[in-house]
Design a protein around this motif. Sequence first.
Motif, short mmCIF file in Angstrom:
data_model
loop_
_atom_site.label_atom_id
_atom_site.label_comp_id
_atom_site.label_asym_id
_atom_site.label_seq_id
_atom_site.Cartn_x
_atom_site.Cartn_y
_atom_site.Cartn_z
N LEU A 184 2.79 -5.87 -7.65
CA LEU A 184 2.84 -6.10 -9.09
C LEU A 184 2.91 -4.78 -9.87
CD1 LEU A 184 0.21 -8.98 -9.49
CD2 LEU A 184 2.68 -9.14 -9.90
N ASP A 185 2.82 -3.65 -9.14
CA ASP A 185 2.75 -2.36 -9.82
C ASP A 185 3.91 -1.45 -9.41
OD1 ASP A 185 0.03 -2.66 -11.19
OD2 ASP A 185 -0.39 -3.21 -9.13
N GLU A 186 4.02 -0.33 -10.11
CA GLU A 186 5.12 0.60 -9.84
C GLU A 186 4.81 1.49 -8.65
OE1 GLU A 186 8.09 0.21 -11.26
OE2 GLU A 186 6.97 -1.50 -12.05
N CYS A 187 5.88 2.07 -8.10
CA CYS A 187 5.74 3.01 -6.99
C CYS A 187 4.82 4.16 -7.42
CB CYS A 187 7.12 3.56 -6.61
SG CYS A 187 7.08 4.75 -5.27
N HIS A 229 0.82 -1.22 0.00
CA HIS A 229 0.00 0.00 0.00
C HIS A 229 0.86 1.27 0.00
CE1 HIS A 229 -3.77 -2.09 1.94
NE2 HIS A 229 -3.37 -2.68 0.84
N VAL A 230 1.86 1.33 0.89
CA VAL A 230 2.64 2.57 0.97
C VAL A 230 3.48 2.79 -0.29
CG1 VAL A 230 2.65 2.64 3.50
CG2 VAL A 230 4.59 1.62 2.32
N TRP A 231 3.90 1.69 -0.91
CA TRP A 231 4.60 1.74 -2.21
C TRP A 231 3.65 2.32 -3.27
CZ3 TRP A 231 9.13 1.10 -4.72
CH2 TRP A 231 9.15 0.58 -6.01
N ALA A 232 2.42 1.81 -3.29
CA ALA A 232 1.42 2.30 -4.25
C ALA A 232 1.11 3.77 -4.00
CB ALA A 232 0.14 1.47 -4.13
N HIS A 277 -0.97 -7.48 -4.60
CA HIS A 277 0.14 -8.12 -3.86
C HIS A 277 0.78 -9.24 -4.67
CE1 HIS A 277 -2.11 -7.12 0.18
NE2 HIS A 277 -1.94 -6.07 -0.60
N THR A 278 2.07 -9.46 -4.44
CA THR A 278 2.69 -10.66 -4.99
C THR A 278 3.76 -11.17 -4.02
OG1 THR A 278 3.60 -11.69 -6.97
CG2 THR A 278 4.49 -9.53 -6.39
N THR A 279 4.27 -12.35 -4.36
CA THR A 279 5.32 -13.05 -3.63
C THR A 279 6.52 -12.14 -3.39
OG1 THR A 279 4.58 -15.05 -4.72
CG2 THR A 279 6.85 -15.06 -3.91
N ILE A 280 7.09 -12.20 -2.17
CA ILE A 280 8.23 -11.36 -1.82
C ILE A 280 9.41 -11.64 -2.77
CG2 ILE A 280 9.83 -10.68 0.02
CD1 ILE A 280 7.00 -10.28 0.98
N GLY A 281 9.92 -10.58 -3.39
CA GLY A 281 11.06 -10.71 -4.29
C GLY A 281 10.67 -10.88 -5.75
N THR A 336 0.46 -12.61 0.71
CA THR A 336 0.93 -12.92 -0.65
C THR A 336 0.21 -14.17 -1.15
OG1 THR A 336 2.73 -14.11 0.42
CG2 THR A 336 3.18 -11.85 -0.24
N PRO A 337 0.40 -14.55 -2.41
CA PRO A 337 -0.25 -15.78 -2.89
C PRO A 337 0.20 -16.99 -2.05
CG PRO A 337 0.59 -14.49 -4.73
CD PRO A 337 1.11 -13.84 -3.49
N SER A 338 -0.80 -17.74 -1.56
CA SER A 338 -0.47 -18.86 -0.66
C SER A 338 -0.04 -20.11 -1.42
CB SER A 338 -1.67 -19.18 0.23
OG SER A 338 -2.81 -19.44 -0.57
N GLU A 339 -0.48 -20.22 -2.67
CA GLU A 339 -0.18 -21.43 -3.45
C GLU A 339 1.18 -21.33 -4.13
OE1 GLU A 339 -4.78 -22.06 -4.86
OE2 GLU A 339 -3.18 -22.78 -6.18
N LEU A 340 1.80 -22.49 -4.26
CA LEU A 340 3.04 -22.57 -5.03
C LEU A 340 3.23 -24.02 -5.48
CD1 LEU A 340 5.72 -21.04 -5.90
CD2 LEU A 340 6.73 -21.91 -3.78
N ASP A 341 3.53 -24.21 -6.75
CA ASP A 341 3.78 -25.55 -7.29
C ASP A 341 2.70 -26.56 -6.92
OD1 ASP A 341 6.12 -24.49 -8.31
OD2 ASP A 341 7.33 -25.11 -6.59
N GLY A 342 1.45 -26.14 -6.97
CA GLY A 342 0.35 -27.07 -6.69
C GLY A 342 0.07 -27.27 -5.22
N SER A 343 0.91 -26.74 -4.34
CA SER A 343 0.64 -26.85 -2.90
C SER A 343 -0.15 -25.62 -2.45
CB SER A 343 1.95 -26.92 -2.11
OG SER A 343 1.73 -26.46 -0.79
N PRO A 344 -1.23 -25.82 -1.65
CA PRO A 344 -2.04 -24.67 -1.22
C PRO A 344 -1.36 -23.77 -0.20
CG PRO A 344 -2.87 -26.71 -0.23
CD PRO A 344 -1.77 -27.11 -1.19
N THR A 345 -0.25 -24.22 0.38
CA THR A 345 0.40 -23.44 1.44
C THR A 345 1.87 -23.10 1.16
OG1 THR A 345 0.91 -25.51 2.58
CG2 THR A 345 -1.06 -24.33 3.33
N ALA A 346 2.46 -23.68 0.12
CA ALA A 346 3.91 -23.55 -0.09
C ALA A 346 4.35 -22.11 -0.37
CB ALA A 346 4.37 -24.47 -1.22
#
Length: 300
Positions: free
Chosen positions: A227-230, A188-191, A237-241, A268-278
């Motif tokens: 996912l957006d610019e300052c 939010h503060v970045w946006a 929101h997206t995954t850190i990094g 951030t997105p909770s899913e990764l590689d088919g795992s709901p929490t990874a």
Amino acid sequence: MHPRSSVPPVGAHIQIKGGLAKGGLPYIDAVGAAAAQVFVGNPRGWKLTAGDPTQDALFTAGCAERGVPTFVHTPFLVNVGSPTEATVEQSIASIAHNLARAGRLGCEGVVVHAGSAVGEDRYEAALRQLRERLLPVLDGLPDGAPRLLVEPTAGGGKALAATVEELGPYFAALDFHPLLGVCFDTCHVWAAGHDLAAPGGMTATLDSLEATVGPGRLGLVHANDSLDECGSKRDRHTTIGEGSIGVAPFAELLAHPSVAGVPVVVETPSELDGSPTAGHARDIALLRDLRDGTAAAEAA
Ligand SMILES: [Zn+2]
């Protein structure tokens, strides 16, 4: 103000499918969360959900056993600054309900979006409304109640507080009530235009936050990449990094004195590689490594 000397516990906004304890506690364990935020009702509705006393008690006990501080996030429709009386009424009822639920659950805080004046030239009126309608709720809270943590928004549509400096008049409207705190969302503060990715940018923003509201007011951090610019005023929101903020500012965040002992949760997105929490497990592990100085390669 009590000294915050401990490291910030890192966790997530948890999913609670099947019940607060039945879904929430396994989720906390699966992602390795040391702090947790939940919705205690439909986040996109006004319904005030009573909760299941058995699930509530098990959740409270389970989090206490794990030493996990907990937070409730109010629904997204809440806007005490709204020009529509019905919305203001429902917002106040929702905030009071969430504060009561959080109190019974032993939570540290209740997060509420700062809200919006919506129309033109309504800023002063909206702040007066905050004072008239929300201050009595804060004044009516019992000792030891969870704090109400105001979260600056991404800055679209006549936001009442998007930059950290805009929390100044917001807090003043509420007399800097002792049970008022801040939830700092990096996305939010970045946006809203704080350049967290510039060297020292995160530190400067957190310094300014403390200069605006005073020490000890920061109650929770939402650590999210964007996912957006300052300055985009967009809140995705997206995954850190993996976003436009990048990893390094999060190391700066976790080392800032204002954040010492303050819980940090990812949304951030909770899913990764088919795992709901990874996805959450990965983000929590990364932030923990940054905090402990064991993620040097990634942070460089
Ligand atoms: Zn947030």
